[in-house]
Design an enzyme around this catalytic site. Sequence first.
Site, short mmCIF file in Angstrom:
data_model
loop_
_atom_site.label_atom_id
_atom_site.label_comp_id
_atom_site.label_asym_id
_atom_site.label_seq_id
_atom_site.Cartn_x
_atom_site.Cartn_y
_atom_site.Cartn_z
N ASP A 170 0.82 -1.22 0.00
CA ASP A 170 0.00 0.00 0.00
C ASP A 170 0.85 1.27 0.00
OD1 ASP A 170 1.05 -0.01 2.51
OD2 ASP A 170 -0.87 -0.07 3.58
N LYS A 180 18.69 40.31 -2.86
CA LYS A 180 17.72 39.48 -3.58
C LYS A 180 16.29 39.84 -3.20
CE LYS A 180 16.83 34.89 -2.52
NZ LYS A 180 17.18 33.47 -2.45
C1 R5P Z 1 16.88 31.13 0.46
O1 R5P Z 1 16.80 31.87 1.43
C2 R5P Z 1 17.94 30.11 0.34
O2 R5P Z 1 19.11 30.47 1.03
C3 R5P Z 1 18.30 29.84 -1.12
O3 R5P Z 1 18.88 31.00 -1.69
C4 R5P Z 1 17.09 29.47 -1.90
O4 R5P Z 1 16.33 28.53 -1.24
C5 R5P Z 1 17.47 28.94 -3.28
O5 R5P Z 1 16.32 28.61 -3.98
P1 R5P Z 1 16.30 28.59 -5.55
O6 R5P Z 1 17.45 27.74 -6.02
O7 R5P Z 1 14.97 27.95 -5.88
O8 R5P Z 1 16.35 29.98 -6.04
#
Ligand code: R5P
Length: 290
Positions: free
Chosen positions: A34, A184
């Site tokens: 299952d 970012k």
């Molecule tokens: C975010 O705070 C993490 O430190 C990474 O930068 C993030 O998770 C990376 O994700 P992705 O590769 O999807 O942009």
Amino acid sequence: MIVIGGSASMDLAKELAVVLNCTFIPATTTSFPDGECYTRIEVDSLDDDVVIVQNTFPDTKIIETFLLQDAAKKLGAKSITLVIPYFGYARQDRVFKAGEPESANIMCRHLDMCCDRVITIDIHKEATLDNFTCAHKDLKAAPVIADFFKDKGVDIILSPDIGAAGRAECVGKCMGLPHDHLNKTRLSGTEVRIQPAEADVNGKKVLIVDDMIATGGTIIAATAALKEAGATEVYVACTHGLFINNALERFNGSPIDSVVCCNTLNTPVSRISVAELVAEAIKDAYAGKW
Ligand code: R5P
């Protein structure tokens, strides 16, 4: 001491046992018809201190971790150290929108039920571990990443966001190199906008360090911004290479010059081992240092 490898972290567990010079027992894990998880530590007793190495990712491995902890306890383990190289759900560490759970907290509370000590590696937020009542330690991969890059002619270390700035600082200090962070803004689950660093990267070889690469959206955008600012080469290193949606393949057609990660997850680019780091933490724990 006995090291038990869960199915999500078998290779690292095996390597850890070699470094610790102790017995290695692979768990035998299959599924019932299952789909439920069946796992077994194939011995009659475990009259020793036990280290279970197992990622809590993907979801099925969380159940396997609970089952392995219980099996080890029932076999008479004197103590259980749970090494979780990649801790799943660490990013949902708070309620961002009403109605959401605190997933990271819930994970800790359940994993806490059957172990004496927990070791993670570069967990997304170290404070998450405070939800454990048992002893816990988050190990930093920065020194092994720095060691891997020591002869590669890197000029500067950057993190893709301010949240990872401490990581870039740590790698920079280990290598005796300057560090900075990019800025970012997350636009969606797969899209981010990156703004340039204050540091001048023109004509430089840059190493970007991050805790994880999931879709790769962050590092592709970061690399593009750095190349735009004149960086000659951009190398990328992360601790946990999730590489979802064929991210590794997409890097081939991107401006990234190379990508490497630690062996917390098994990938074709898991070239940096954390086994020695984990072994030292385990030795310190049993020497009463933490
Ligand atoms: C975010 O705070 C993490 O430190 C990474 O930068 C993030 O998770 C990376 O994700 P992705 O590769 O999807 O942009």
